[in-house]
Design a protein around this motif. Structure first.
Motif, PDB file in Angstrom:
ATOM      1  N   SER A   1      12.159 -34.069  -5.584  1.00 12.73           N
ATOM      2  CA  SER A   1      12.882 -33.434  -4.477  1.00 12.73           C
ATOM      3  C   SER A   1      14.182 -34.192  -4.221  1.00 12.73           C
ATOM      4  O   SER A   1      14.415 -35.267  -4.776  1.00 12.73           O
ATOM      5  CB  SER A   1      12.023 -33.453  -3.213  1.00 12.73           C
ATOM      6  OG  SER A   1      11.843 -34.780  -2.769  1.00 12.73           O
ATOM      7  N   LYS A   2      15.012 -33.630  -3.375  1.00  7.50           N
ATOM      8  CA  LYS A   2      16.274 -34.287  -3.029  1.00  7.50           C
ATOM      9  C   LYS A   2      16.007 -35.586  -2.275  1.00  7.50           C
ATOM     10  O   LYS A   2      16.753 -36.555  -2.423  1.00  7.50           O
ATOM     11  CB  LYS A   2      17.146 -33.352  -2.197  1.00  7.50           C
ATOM     12  CG  LYS A   2      18.494 -33.945  -1.908  1.00  7.50           C
ATOM     13  CD  LYS A   2      19.557 -32.936  -1.890  1.00  7.50           C
ATOM     14  CE  LYS A   2      20.891 -33.643  -1.757  1.00  7.50           C
ATOM     15  NZ  LYS A   2      21.979 -32.817  -2.113  1.00  7.50           N
ATOM     16  N   LYS A   3      14.944 -35.616  -1.505  1.00  7.07           N
ATOM     17  CA  LYS A   3      14.566 -36.825  -0.790  1.00  7.07           C
ATOM     18  C   LYS A   3      14.243 -37.951  -1.780  1.00  7.07           C
ATOM     19  O   LYS A   3      14.678 -39.091  -1.595  1.00  7.07           O
ATOM     20  CB  LYS A   3      13.358 -36.539   0.108  1.00  7.07           C
ATOM     21  CG  LYS A   3      12.952 -37.681   0.977  1.00  7.07           C
ATOM     22  CD  LYS A   3      11.802 -37.273   1.878  1.00  7.07           C
ATOM     23  CE  LYS A   3      11.367 -38.423   2.748  1.00  7.07           C
ATOM     24  NZ  LYS A   3      10.247 -38.076   3.606  1.00  7.07           N
ATOM     25  N   ASP A   4      13.511 -37.636  -2.833  1.00  7.02           N
ATOM     26  CA  ASP A   4      13.221 -38.623  -3.885  1.00  7.02           C
ATOM     27  C   ASP A   4      14.498 -39.075  -4.575  1.00  7.02           C
ATOM     28  O   ASP A   4      14.664 -40.256  -4.882  1.00  7.02           O
ATOM     29  CB  ASP A   4      12.276 -38.040  -4.934  1.00  7.02           C
ATOM     30  CG  ASP A   4      10.878 -37.830  -4.426  1.00  7.02           C
ATOM     31  OD1 ASP A   4      10.513 -38.420  -3.393  1.00  7.02           O
ATOM     32  OD2 ASP A   4      10.145 -37.054  -5.076  1.00  7.02           O
ATOM     33  N   TYR A   5      15.397 -38.146  -4.833  1.00 10.79           N
ATOM     34  CA  TYR A   5      16.677 -38.447  -5.478  1.00 10.79           C
ATOM     35  C   TYR A   5      17.462 -39.474  -4.666  1.00 10.79           C
ATOM     36  O   TYR A   5      17.933 -40.480  -5.191  1.00 10.79           O
ATOM     37  CB  TYR A   5      17.472 -37.155  -5.650  1.00 10.79           C
ATOM     38  CG  TYR A   5      18.899 -37.332  -6.082  1.00 10.79           C
ATOM     39  CD1 TYR A   5      19.223 -37.813  -7.339  1.00 10.79           C
ATOM     40  CD2 TYR A   5      19.950 -36.995  -5.225  1.00 10.79           C
ATOM     41  CE1 TYR A   5      20.541 -37.970  -7.732  1.00 10.79           C
ATOM     42  CE2 TYR A   5      21.265 -37.140  -5.612  1.00 10.79           C
ATOM     43  CZ  TYR A   5      21.551 -37.625  -6.866  1.00 10.79           C
ATOM     44  OH  TYR A   5      22.860 -37.778  -7.253  1.00 10.79           O
ATOM     45  N   ILE A   6      17.560 -39.270  -3.370  1.00 13.64           N
ATOM     46  CA  ILE A   6      18.284 -40.193  -2.500  1.00 13.64           C
ATOM     47  C   ILE A   6      17.564 -41.544  -2.439  1.00 13.64           C
ATOM     48  O   ILE A   6      18.204 -42.598  -2.462  1.00 13.64           O
ATOM     49  CB  ILE A   6      18.471 -39.581  -1.108  1.00 13.64           C
ATOM     50  CG1 ILE A   6      19.414 -38.375  -1.214  1.00 13.64           C
ATOM     51  CG2 ILE A   6      18.982 -40.601  -0.101  1.00 13.64           C
ATOM     52  CD1 ILE A   6      19.510 -37.546   0.032  1.00 13.64           C
ATOM     53  N   PHE A   7      16.231 -41.517  -2.405  1.00 13.91           N
ATOM     54  CA  PHE A   7      15.461 -42.752  -2.393  1.00 13.91           C
ATOM     55  C   PHE A   7      15.744 -43.584  -3.642  1.00 13.91           C
ATOM     56  O   PHE A   7      15.971 -44.797  -3.554  1.00 13.91           O
ATOM     57  CB  PHE A   7      13.962 -42.437  -2.293  1.00 13.91           C
ATOM     58  CG  PHE A   7      13.087 -43.639  -2.471  1.00 13.91           C
ATOM     59  CD1 PHE A   7      12.917 -44.540  -1.433  1.00 13.91           C
ATOM     60  CD2 PHE A   7      12.453 -43.880  -3.679  1.00 13.91           C
ATOM     61  CE1 PHE A   7      12.118 -45.661  -1.595  1.00 13.91           C
ATOM     62  CE2 PHE A   7      11.655 -44.991  -3.854  1.00 13.91           C
ATOM     63  CZ  PHE A   7      11.482 -45.880  -2.806  1.00 13.91           C
ATOM     64  N   TYR A   8      15.741 -42.950  -4.800  1.00 11.36           N
ATOM     65  CA  TYR A   8      15.993 -43.666  -6.047  1.00 11.36           C
ATOM     66  C   TYR A   8      17.425 -44.188  -6.118  1.00 11.36           C
ATOM     67  O   TYR A   8      17.666 -45.282  -6.638  1.00 11.36           O
ATOM     68  CB  TYR A   8      15.689 -42.789  -7.258  1.00 11.36           C
ATOM     69  CG  TYR A   8      14.225 -42.727  -7.585  1.00 11.36           C
ATOM     70  CD1 TYR A   8      13.586 -43.789  -8.207  1.00 11.36           C
ATOM     71  CD2 TYR A   8      13.465 -41.604  -7.282  1.00 11.36           C
ATOM     72  CE1 TYR A   8      12.238 -43.742  -8.514  1.00 11.36           C
ATOM     73  CE2 TYR A   8      12.127 -41.544  -7.585  1.00 11.36           C
ATOM     74  CZ  TYR A   8      11.505 -42.619  -8.206  1.00 11.36           C
ATOM     75  OH  TYR A   8      10.179 -42.565  -8.505  1.00 11.36           O
TER      76      TYR A   8
END
Length: 59
Positions: A4-11
């Protein structure tokens, strides 16, 4: 794996910490544009995001 986009930002934030980049400084903005490793990491994460989250993305 980015799902998800949330995972993308986290990484991206995790990569930023791992590469010891400090947000909000002049050095950070210069590195954002010119540092090859940081640029590669961002492109790698973006590609992974598109492959995992977008159904019609082809490379």
């Amino acid at each position: 794996m980015i799902q998800s986009k949330k995972d993308y930002i986290f990484y991206l934030k995790a990569d930023e910490i791992a590469l010891k980049k400090k947000g909000g400084t002049v050095q950070y903005y210069r590195d954002y544009l010119l540092d090859d490793i940081w640029r590669f990491e961002r492109l790698l994460r973006k590609r992974e995001f598109y492959i995992n989250c977008k159904k019609r993305y082809y490379i």
